[in-house]
Scaffold this motif. Structure first.
Motif, PDB file in Angstrom:
ATOM      1  N   ILE A   1     -10.018  -1.320   0.327  1.00 20.44           N
ATOM      2  CA  ILE A   1      -9.376  -0.300   1.154  1.00 20.44           C
ATOM      3  C   ILE A   1     -10.436   0.231   2.109  1.00 20.44           C
ATOM      4  O   ILE A   1     -11.509   0.674   1.673  1.00 20.44           O
ATOM      5  N   ASP A   2     -10.158   0.141   3.402  1.00 21.90           N
ATOM      6  CA  ASP A   2     -11.065   0.658   4.429  1.00 21.90           C
ATOM      7  C   ASP A   2     -10.514   1.992   4.928  1.00 21.90           C
ATOM      8  O   ASP A   2      -9.301   2.137   5.137  1.00 21.90           O
ATOM      9  N   ILE A   3     -11.432   2.942   5.134  1.00 22.72           N
ATOM     10  CA  ILE A   3     -11.054   4.272   5.637  1.00 22.72           C
ATOM     11  C   ILE A   3     -11.707   4.462   7.007  1.00 22.72           C
ATOM     12  O   ILE A   3     -12.892   4.168   7.195  1.00 22.72           O
ATOM     13  N   PHE A   4     -10.901   4.954   7.957  1.00 21.42           N
ATOM     14  CA  PHE A   4     -11.350   5.171   9.333  1.00 21.42           C
ATOM     15  C   PHE A   4     -10.966   6.583   9.773  1.00 21.42           C
ATOM     16  O   PHE A   4      -9.991   7.164   9.290  1.00 21.42           O
ATOM     17  N   THR A   5     -11.727   7.114  10.732  1.00 17.08           N
ATOM     18  CA  THR A   5     -11.302   8.351  11.373  1.00 17.08           C
ATOM     19  C   THR A   5     -10.078   8.026  12.219  1.00 17.08           C
ATOM     20  O   THR A   5      -9.775   6.853  12.477  1.00 17.08           O
TER      21      THR A   5
ATOM     22  N   LEU B   1       0.864  -1.172   0.000  1.00 16.03           N
ATOM     23  CA  LEU B   1       0.000   0.000   0.000  1.00 16.03           C
ATOM     24  C   LEU B   1       0.905   1.228   0.000  1.00 16.03           C
ATOM     25  O   LEU B   1       1.868   1.288   0.760  1.00 16.03           O
ATOM     26  N   PHE B   2       0.574   2.213  -0.837  1.00 16.00           N
ATOM     27  CA  PHE B   2       1.411   3.412  -0.952  1.00 16.00           C
ATOM     28  C   PHE B   2       0.690   4.633  -0.369  1.00 16.00           C
ATOM     29  O   PHE B   2      -0.530   4.636  -0.219  1.00 16.00           O
TER      30      PHE B   2
ATOM     31  N   VAL C   1      -7.159   7.390   8.559  1.00 13.86           N
ATOM     32  CA  VAL C   1      -6.244   6.307   8.208  1.00 13.86           C
ATOM     33  C   VAL C   1      -6.957   5.426   7.188  1.00 13.86           C
ATOM     34  O   VAL C   1      -8.193   5.331   7.174  1.00 13.86           O
ATOM     35  N   TYR C   2      -6.172   4.812   6.328  1.00 11.59           N
ATOM     36  CA  TYR C   2      -6.726   3.871   5.356  1.00 11.59           C
ATOM     37  C   TYR C   2      -5.853   2.627   5.345  1.00 11.59           C
ATOM     38  O   TYR C   2      -4.646   2.696   5.556  1.00 11.59           O
ATOM     39  N   SER C   3      -6.521   1.482   5.146  1.00 12.80           N
ATOM     40  CA  SER C   3      -5.831   0.196   5.179  1.00 12.80           C
ATOM     41  C   SER C   3      -6.205  -0.623   3.958  1.00 12.80           C
ATOM     42  O   SER C   3      -7.368  -0.621   3.538  1.00 12.80           O
ATOM     43  N   LEU C   4      -5.233  -1.346   3.439  1.00  7.32           N
ATOM     44  CA  LEU C   4      -5.465  -2.293   2.355  1.00  7.32           C
ATOM     45  C   LEU C   4      -5.583  -3.675   2.972  1.00  7.32           C
ATOM     46  O   LEU C   4      -4.679  -4.118   3.692  1.00  7.32           O
ATOM     47  N   ILE C   5      -6.708  -4.342   2.692  1.00  5.13           N
ATOM     48  CA  ILE C   5      -6.938  -5.702   3.179  1.00  5.13           C
ATOM     49  C   ILE C   5      -7.127  -6.588   1.952  1.00  5.13           C
ATOM     50  O   ILE C   5      -7.983  -6.310   1.103  1.00  5.13           O
TER      51      ILE C   5
END
Length: 189
Positions: free
Chosen positions: A134-138, A107-108, A170-174
């Motif tokens: 890609i999940d986005i969180f506060t 993830l970049f 924040v964002y995460s790649l799952i």
């Protein structure tokens, strides 16, 4: 691709005996729109045009003849692999959007960052992954949205600020249930 091809025998035989019709040699490899090579003497009709098609390493001529180009292409592919290895050793990972590329998902960082309307998040997924998002969180961990990732290889998604208030996220790649990476981004209105 440059191809040398014997022409058809003239109708009256005036050009004398010629070799068998078909591909006689590959002189070099150019890009897909490269020039054609020199043609042999033409038959009585003055033309010697053939339709060629390439499927994988097999070149098919309109008369049904085929030529396996593996012996020509394999040394070039081997050289490309050696160059990729040298660049990776020198300068970091090289991503190739095809089977056999890097074997590590990544993830970049998004850009631009901070952003006020939209941003781009790039990723790399090696072949073999079947589901990713890609999940986005506060910043405090509240879920904001999920963006599906539909392609393997190097890709990107565009994220709009839509209902996101100014602040840090924040964002995460799952991928296939595995957390690949997490990055931080900032929305500025």
């Amino acid at each position: 691709m440059w191809l040398e091809r014997d022409g058809n025998d003239g109708a009256d035989g005036a050009t004398g005996p010629q070799g068998p019709t078909g591909l006689t040699g590959v002189q070099g490899v150019a890009g897909p729109a490269g020039p054609t090579g020199p043609q042999g003497p033409a038959g009585a009709d003055g033309g010697d045009d053939q339709t060629l098609s390439l499927n994988g390493n097999i070149l098919t001529i309109e008369d049904g003849n085929t030529v396996d180009l593996t012996s020509v292409l394999q040394p070039l592919l081997d050289r490309l692999d050696a160059l990729e290895a040298a660049v990776t050793t020198c300068c970091g990972t090289v991503f190739i959007n095809e089977p056999g590329g890097s074997d590590r998902a990544e993830l970049f960082q998004n850009y631009p960052n901070p952003f006020d309307e939209s941003t781009i998040i790039e990723y790399y997924l090696p072949y073999g992954y079947s589901q990713a998002h890609i999940d986005i969180f506060t910043i405090d961990g509240s879920f904001v949205s999920r963006v599906p990732v539909k392609a393997v290889g190097q890709g990107s998604v565009v994220i709009g600020q839509n209902a996101m208030a100014a602040g840090n996220y924040v964002y995460s790649l799952i991928a296939d249930g595995e957390l690949i990476g997490t990055k931080q981004m900032t929305v500025s209105h």
